[in-house]
Design a protein around this motif. Sequence first.
Motif, PDB file in Angstrom:
ATOM      1  N   ILE A 113       0.913  -1.263   0.142  1.00 41.70           N
ATOM      2  CA  ILE A 113      -0.070   0.052   0.089  1.00 41.70           C
ATOM      3  C   ILE A 113       0.859   1.170   0.188  1.00 41.70           C
ATOM      4  N   VAL A 114       0.976   1.989  -1.041  1.00 40.12           N
ATOM      5  CA  VAL A 114       1.673   2.971  -1.418  1.00 40.12           C
ATOM      6  C   VAL A 114       1.131   4.091  -0.767  1.00 40.12           C
ATOM      7  N   MET A 115       1.561   5.067   0.078  1.00 39.10           N
ATOM      8  CA  MET A 115       0.778   6.310   0.682  1.00 39.10           C
ATOM      9  C   MET A 115       1.573   7.379   0.195  1.00 39.10           C
ATOM     10  N   VAL A 116       1.145   8.379  -0.440  1.00 33.25           N
ATOM     11  CA  VAL A 116       1.870   9.390  -1.052  1.00 33.25           C
ATOM     12  C   VAL A 116       1.427  10.836  -0.259  1.00 33.25           C
ATOM     13  N   GLY A 117       2.337  11.716   0.390  1.00 33.54           N
ATOM     14  CA  GLY A 117       2.127  12.621   1.168  1.00 33.54           C
ATOM     15  C   GLY A 117       3.033  13.820   1.375  1.00 33.54           C
ATOM     16  N   ALA A 118       2.844  14.717   1.968  1.00 39.12           N
ATOM     17  CA  ALA A 118       4.014  15.665   2.422  1.00 39.12           C
ATOM     18  C   ALA A 118       5.130  15.328   3.438  1.00 39.12           C
ATOM     19  N   PHE A 119       6.122  15.377   2.988  1.00 41.25           N
ATOM     20  CA  PHE A 119       7.145  15.103   3.975  1.00 41.25           C
ATOM     21  C   PHE A 119       8.325  16.249   3.965  1.00 41.25           C
ATOM     22  N   ALA A 120       7.630  17.402   3.820  1.00 44.01           N
ATOM     23  CA  ALA A 120       8.627  18.634   3.932  1.00 44.01           C
ATOM     24  C   ALA A 120       8.256  19.756   4.653  1.00 44.01           C
ATOM     25  N   GLN A 121       8.743  20.351   5.714  1.00 44.03           N
ATOM     26  CA  GLN A 121       8.294  21.314   6.576  1.00 44.03           C
ATOM     27  C   GLN A 121       7.883  22.559   5.538  1.00 44.03           C
ATOM     28  N   GLY A 122       6.830  23.313   5.954  1.00 38.31           N
ATOM     29  CA  GLY A 122       6.203  24.499   5.227  1.00 38.31           C
ATOM     30  C   GLY A 122       5.449  24.116   3.948  1.00 38.31           C
ATOM     31  N   MET A 123       5.446  22.728   3.513  1.00 39.08           N
ATOM     32  CA  MET A 123       4.745  22.764   2.452  1.00 39.08           C
ATOM     33  C   MET A 123       3.469  22.542   2.339  1.00 39.08           C
ATOM     34  N   ALA A 124       2.659  22.302   3.450  1.00 41.42           N
ATOM     35  CA  ALA A 124       1.467  22.713   3.697  1.00 41.42           C
ATOM     36  C   ALA A 124       1.113  22.200   5.253  1.00 41.42           C
ATOM     37  N   ASP A 125      -0.063  22.686   5.821  1.00 43.02           N
ATOM     38  CA  ASP A 125      -0.278  22.359   7.017  1.00 43.02           C
ATOM     39  C   ASP A 125      -0.535  21.051   7.535  1.00 43.02           C
ATOM     40  N   ASP A 126       0.401  20.111   7.499  1.00 47.93           N
ATOM     41  CA  ASP A 126       0.086  18.770   7.465  1.00 47.93           C
ATOM     42  C   ASP A 126       0.895  18.100   8.675  1.00 47.93           C
ATOM     43  N   GLU A 127       1.646  18.915   9.307  1.00 48.15           N
ATOM     44  CA  GLU A 127       2.377  18.358  10.398  1.00 48.15           C
ATOM     45  C   GLU A 127       1.282  18.284  11.921  1.00 48.15           C
ATOM     46  N   LYS A 128       1.190  17.234  12.370  1.00 51.17           N
ATOM     47  CA  LYS A 128       0.015  16.703  13.317  1.00 51.17           C
ATOM     48  C   LYS A 128       0.822  16.319  14.595  1.00 51.17           C
ATOM     49  N   MET A 129       0.334  17.004  15.702  1.00 49.69           N
ATOM     50  CA  MET A 129       0.797  16.360  17.088  1.00 49.69           C
ATOM     51  C   MET A 129       0.323  15.224  17.468  1.00 49.69           C
ATOM     52  N   THR A 130       1.382  14.169  17.825  1.00 52.45           N
ATOM     53  CA  THR A 130       1.253  12.803  17.936  1.00 52.45           C
ATOM     54  C   THR A 130       1.787  12.695  19.534  1.00 52.45           C
ATOM     55  N   PRO A 131       1.761  11.417  19.958  1.00 52.32           N
ATOM     56  CA  PRO A 131       2.293  10.937  21.173  1.00 52.32           C
ATOM     57  C   PRO A 131       3.855  10.881  20.915  1.00 52.32           C
ATOM     58  N   TYR A 132       4.353  10.819  19.902  1.00 47.06           N
ATOM     59  CA  TYR A 132       5.662  11.047  19.315  1.00 47.06           C
ATOM     60  C   TYR A 132       6.112  12.378  18.975  1.00 47.06           C
ATOM     61  N   GLY A 133       5.263  13.369  19.227  1.00 48.75           N
ATOM     62  CA  GLY A 133       5.501  14.708  18.782  1.00 48.75           C
ATOM     63  C   GLY A 133       5.023  14.935  17.362  1.00 48.75           C
ATOM     64  N   LEU A 134       5.412  15.857  16.641  1.00 50.98           N
ATOM     65  CA  LEU A 134       5.024  16.227  15.238  1.00 50.98           C
ATOM     66  C   LEU A 134       5.097  15.035  14.420  1.00 50.98           C
ATOM     67  N   MET A 135       4.395  15.017  13.588  1.00 47.84           N
ATOM     68  CA  MET A 135       4.425  13.927  12.513  1.00 47.84           C
ATOM     69  C   MET A 135       3.412  14.058  11.260  1.00 47.84           C
ATOM     70  N   TYR A 136       3.890  14.143  10.024  1.00 47.81           N
ATOM     71  CA  TYR A 136       3.185  14.268   8.853  1.00 47.81           C
ATOM     72  C   TYR A 136       1.963  13.614   8.797  1.00 47.81           C
ATOM     73  N   GLY A 137       0.949  14.075   8.277  1.00 43.79           N
ATOM     74  CA  GLY A 137      -0.352  13.417   8.388  1.00 43.79           C
ATOM     75  C   GLY A 137      -0.382  12.071   7.471  1.00 43.79           C
ATOM     76  N   VAL A 138       0.379  12.095   6.315  1.00 45.70           N
ATOM     77  CA  VAL A 138       0.463  10.658   5.746  1.00 45.70           C
ATOM     78  C   VAL A 138       0.882   9.510   6.697  1.00 45.70           C
ATOM     79  N   GLU A 139       1.992   9.800   7.446  1.00 49.12           N
ATOM     80  CA  GLU A 139       2.453   9.038   8.407  1.00 49.12           C
ATOM     81  C   GLU A 139       1.701   8.539   9.543  1.00 49.12           C
ATOM     82  N   VAL A 140       0.708   9.630   9.913  1.00 50.34           N
ATOM     83  CA  VAL A 140      -0.499   9.154  11.033  1.00 50.34           C
ATOM     84  C   VAL A 140      -1.138   8.236  10.563  1.00 50.34           C
TER      85      VAL A 140
END
Length: 806
Positions: free
Chosen positions: A453-480
């Motif tokens: 299952i290939v999941m494509v998404g943002a993986f660069a800071q400032g690219m979009a409002d796609d960094e989310k707070m998780t129990p491990y700290g900030l994480m890109y939405g696609v990895e959530v």
Amino acid sequence: MAIKRAASRQFPFFWLPVAAGVVAIFLLLQTTTTVLDRLELRVQDGHFALRQAFRSERVQEGVSLTEQNPHISPDILLVGIDPSTLARFGRWPFPRSRHADLIDSFSRISNPDNRERALFLDLFFIEPSESAVDDALLLRSIQNSGRVFLETIVERSPPLQEHYREYFARHEALFQAAGAIRNVQGDWSRMPSFFGVQAPLQPYARAAGGYGHANIWDDHDGVLRRQPMIVRVSERLESYRLDQLMEDYGALSVDPDNFERLIWFDRAGNDHDLAIPLSEERLRALLNRLDADAPRLPVDTTGDGDFDSYTFLIHHHRDQFIPAITLSLALEYFNKTLEDVQIHLGESIVISEPQSFNPTSGTWEPYRIQVRPPVIDEEGQEVREGRYRLVEEIRIPIDHQGAMSINYMGPRSSPARDGEQTFPVRPYHGYAGRIPDADPGRWPATRAVENKIVMVGAFAQGMADDEKMTPYGLMYGVEVHANALNTILMDRFIHHLPGWGNTAILAGGTFLVALLAAWFSTIWAMAGTLAILGIFFFTTTIIFDLHSLVIAFASPALAMALVFVSVVVYRVTREERDKRRIRDVFGKYVSPAVVNEILQSPPELGGVDKELTVFFSDIRGFTTLSESLSPQELVNHLNLYLTAMTDTILEYQGTLDKYVGDEIMCFWGAPLPQEDHALLACKSALKQLQVLDRMNSEWPPEKRIQIGIGINSGIMTVGNMGSLGRMNYTLMGDNVNLGARLEGTNKEYATRVIISEHTYGLVRERIVARELDNIRVKGKNKPVVIYELIDVPEGLEPGSTVSGRS
């Protein structure tokens, strides 16, 4: 080292009601507030932080292998739009033709069995591109792939009126292309209501291989811990004025079996369901509530163009259930459809008989989960075989809102090849920048994405409002999303210990700590409590890591801390009360220094045998003295004498036993042991004579007092004697009686102080005494040698003779 017990003899089980009270308080907090639940979430974050995404194992000298976490699916691949991609392709957003290139790079694999299982684009295609050609290219690529999954976003607020039908039509296109959820059991009215949806453009929706919403819910602290596996979106079918509805409510048809309902909105925008079927009684009852809480709709009842009344709006909605994008991807991976799942709100989503695709054989097989991956050395040899577990059913636990807890596997992954990666991350440009041409004869046989299952998404800071707070700290939405998908694929769901189990742990830990705090010294009780808390925390962490089972820690830990403090405070309060009682009682009999010693080591209750020295004194000619003074004068004069003598006794650390008229009885050696009890008694006797002589010199002859003193040493019984209601700390025994007899013997020898041979034997080297006689006193068969005490050559200073505690 001896452990000092600190139990209360009078109330040995006082800790029981204290512990029970603490348990009751925490059970009440659990049922009436969310404070403890919020603390448990923070503790759960701590469990996550202790995990290791990768493990290293040393198999032989000089060889170290990195073994991927067996709880992470090897079939999840992240394709990140990372800094290297931005450096190659330029600023974001990319033209849609670039996404078409990415899709084509996966579609153009000559062996279909080596293709990806699904390609999820964590990107939005809600508005048309500025270039119609780009839209056409992307649409063609999606159609050619047949495996592209697109996402939607659900919103609380409805879309603008001019976009309303279009947005819901887009979602209807997704339903027609990839199916819809119909089998929902349970109270779906308790699910949150969403009235707006942002879906891909209709051409994209019709071409998509699957869809799902990308919403993830954050908790009170903004941390994403749950993803709703299904959400409820309400589409408005019609709106009615309440006044018109009351006139013709029987003509309205609402089909609950088709998830239809009637709702009204309060002034805060919250929706409320109407009970159906409608009736005049229900509508009239509703009118009162609407009048208080709902916004009013002005109406013109006369037709003159002016608003002269008001009414309210009732809305007819039909609910639709949208799966999470991770649920749709998991179903695709298991070779199942949305119609195959069974949803029980508040319980689980059941996926029966899941399958997995075998790229080698090109067939679907019963689903197995890799419990332990094989270990391959640098030469490609299998060092250790893998282990697998057959899964006959996937049961996703969900709450009443349809949400699943995400079991995060580790910290955010780095897009760099040499960085730490919980999930493998490959750069976007590695695929979009290497596109096979349209000739199938030139297509590669594989691109190392077999069944992934290939999941494509943002993986660069400032690219979009796609960094989310998780129990491990900030994480890109696609990895959530990847962590949520992994939770399903690996059957690694977070479960919570049943309420009765957490209550048992809460009560057991609280009562255990209360017992420690009550029966052991504070230091040892604190050490034991900290040890219990430490063991408890690491035990819950290990259980969480091995079995994904959440055991409540915050509530029992806080309860144990509170009961420890409560019991210690109770003990301190009780000990202070006991000290005050001892000070009040013994302060009347002994010096303040001795009282302080008693407070440090209270005397034993009851009688004990000790070697003591007893002292008796009596006034000579008391009858003559009493006849020469009035009763009031006699009392005042006697009080002056007794005060001076008592102060002297206390100065020499003696214990006052009692006054019997003009007689004084006191003793040395108890309640605390005194090494020189006999010497102190002798010094006190001589000092009392000096004080009395000075007082006599100041009194007229008719008021002068002469006394006789008797002192004896030996084994005597000392303790609190009497009854529970009234007791006296005193002496008993033959040696006490001998001391009393010696006091009276002074009359026969015209002396002032007589000591027995027993006392003389203890102080003979330190006093000056004159042997008087060998007498047989009343009540004693054996003669006793008596001495007149004359002086203490070393002086009459009392010194410090209180021994250490026994």
